[in-house]
Design an enzyme around this catalytic site. Structure first.
Site, PDB file in Angstrom:
ATOM      1  N   GLY A   7      -0.204 -10.740  -3.857  1.00  0.00           N
ATOM      2  CA  GLY A   7      -0.313 -10.131  -2.538  1.00  0.00           C
ATOM      3  C   GLY A   7      -0.121 -11.143  -1.434  1.00  0.00           C
ATOM      4  O   GLY A   7      -0.945 -12.042  -1.268  1.00  0.00           O
ATOM      5  N   GLY A  12      -4.090 -12.908   1.604  1.00  0.00           N
ATOM      6  CA  GLY A  12      -3.423 -13.666   0.557  1.00  0.00           C
ATOM      7  C   GLY A  12      -2.743 -14.906   1.102  1.00  0.00           C
ATOM      8  O   GLY A  12      -2.864 -16.003   0.548  1.00  0.00           O
ATOM      9  N   LYS A 177     -21.111  -7.334   3.596  1.00  0.00           N
ATOM     10  CA  LYS A 177     -19.812  -7.260   4.252  1.00  0.00           C
ATOM     11  C   LYS A 177     -19.393  -5.811   4.450  1.00  0.00           C
ATOM     12  O   LYS A 177     -18.795  -5.446   5.466  1.00  0.00           O
ATOM     13  CB  LYS A 177     -18.747  -7.999   3.454  1.00  0.00           C
ATOM     14  CG  LYS A 177     -17.417  -8.066   4.212  1.00  0.00           C
ATOM     15  CD  LYS A 177     -16.292  -8.598   3.387  1.00  0.00           C
ATOM     16  CE  LYS A 177     -14.999  -8.516   4.201  1.00  0.00           C
ATOM     17  NZ  LYS A 177     -13.816  -8.894   3.415  1.00  0.00           N
ATOM     18  N   ASN A 181     -18.314  -4.189   7.874  1.00  0.00           N
ATOM     19  CA  ASN A 181     -17.044  -3.479   8.031  1.00  0.00           C
ATOM     20  C   ASN A 181     -17.253  -2.065   8.560  1.00  0.00           C
ATOM     21  O   ASN A 181     -16.459  -1.557   9.351  1.00  0.00           O
ATOM     22  CB  ASN A 181     -16.300  -3.422   6.696  1.00  0.00           C
ATOM     23  CG  ASN A 181     -15.609  -4.736   6.364  1.00  0.00           C
ATOM     24  OD1 ASN A 181     -15.360  -5.554   7.232  1.00  0.00           O
ATOM     25  ND2 ASN A 181     -15.298  -4.938   5.095  1.00  0.00           N
ATOM     26  N   SER A 244      -8.901  -5.061  10.123  1.00  0.00           N
ATOM     27  CA  SER A 244      -7.903  -4.726   9.107  1.00  0.00           C
ATOM     28  C   SER A 244      -7.582  -3.241   9.111  1.00  0.00           C
ATOM     29  O   SER A 244      -6.433  -2.833   8.918  1.00  0.00           O
ATOM     30  CB  SER A 244      -8.406  -5.155   7.721  1.00  0.00           C
ATOM     31  OG  SER A 244      -9.617  -4.495   7.395  1.00  0.00           O
TER      32      SER A 244
END
Length: 296
Positions: A7, A12, A177, A181, A244
């Site tokens: 990725g 990545g 996390k 998020n 993201s």
């Protein structure tokens, strides 16, 4: 070490860049149509540095590496299942996805050693071959299954701009996390703002605080582990980052709704708690979701 990365998305490439800086041999496994001549990182805006790496398009070319980092989105994992099953079982795999659902997926694999990572960096792809590092965070890594004699070698790759720490309780870090998020990703996506705006704008800050109190009401044991001040600090540290989920939405890609928001809602249900605000955001995001995405 010789490290394979599956990725070449933002995370990545971020791993590849900083691990290459520590003299590791980096191999990116990418789709043929995603292969480019060079990959770059902008540690400072508009100052690209070439990532010292190679790109391969056959899974067999990862058979001799010391570690493979799985850096695709959660919803790509099933597409990789057959290729991952071809890997020698002795090669450790490190999963660095958002959310919680990648852990049950990893449990299906034959690998002797599975590591899980939680990444708090801010990063975005400027284009197909360039990643921009927007905010320094901590990468926390733990062993989910098996043993790995080289874990110290990976931890020693830590630097000021890419700190790596080891934990013996990665499940706690993962859930923390996921909570973070849930606080940042849905609200930034619906309002289409950078992380820092959530605490600069009075209305968004109130919504964020209400979401925090709702989550802490459902997960009361987490109030001491995740303070409101820590949420505010994360927004400050990644103030120019577009989450993201927002980035996926803006680029017409499938958003990671179920593995982040849906998974936390399900955990609350196990405690007989209803997350009304978060569930409202979940339903809104499902309506906004778009299909596409071939990152790796």
């Amino acid at each position: 070490m010789k490290i394979g990365i599956i990725g070449a998305g933002a995370i990545g490439m971020l791993f590849g860049a900083y691990l290459a800086d520590e003299k590791n041999d980096i191999l990116f496994y990418v789709r043929k149509n995603n292969k480019t001549e060079n990959l770059y990182i902008e540690k400072e805006p508009n100052v690209p540095e070439r990532i010292v790496c190679n790109q391969v398009t056959k899974i067999e070319e990862l058979y001799e590496v010391d570690l493979i980092i799985i850096a695709v989105k959660y919803h790509h994992l099933n597409q990789l299942k057959n290729e991952l099953d071809l890997l020698p079982k002795s090669i450790p795999l490190l999963f660095v996805q958002n959310g919680l659902l990648h852990v049950p997926f990893a449990d299906q694999l034959k690998q002797s050693t599975i590591l899980i990572g939680s990444v708090l960096h801010g990063a975005t792809k400027v284009n197909q071959y360039t990643v921009r590092h927007l905010g320094v965070g901590i990468t926390t890594i733990g062993i989910h299954r098996g043993v790995w004699d080289e874990v110290d070698s990976l931890i020693h790759c830590s630097s000021n701009k890419f700190p790596i720490i080891f934990t013996t309780n990665i499940q706690v870090i993962l859930f923390k996390k996921a909570l973070l998020n849930c606080l940042i990703n849905p609200l930034t996506t619906i309002t289409q703002v950078e992380n820092g705006v959530l605490i600069k704008n009075d209305s968004y800050r109130i919504i964020l605080k209400n979401m925090y109190e709702e989550l802490m009401g459902a997960f009361e044991d987490w109030r001491e582990l995740l303070s409101w001040e820590e949420v505010v600090e994360l927004c400050k540290n990644t103030e120019y980052n577009r989450s993201s989920m927002l980035t996926d939405y803006e680029n017409g890609r499938l958003m990671e709704i179920d593995t982040i928001v849906g998974a936390v809602i399900d955990e609350a249900k196990k405690r007989n708690r209803v997350l009304s605000v978060l569930h409202t955001f979940y339903l809104m995001l499902k309506e906004m979701n778009k299909v596409g995405d071939h990152d790796y």
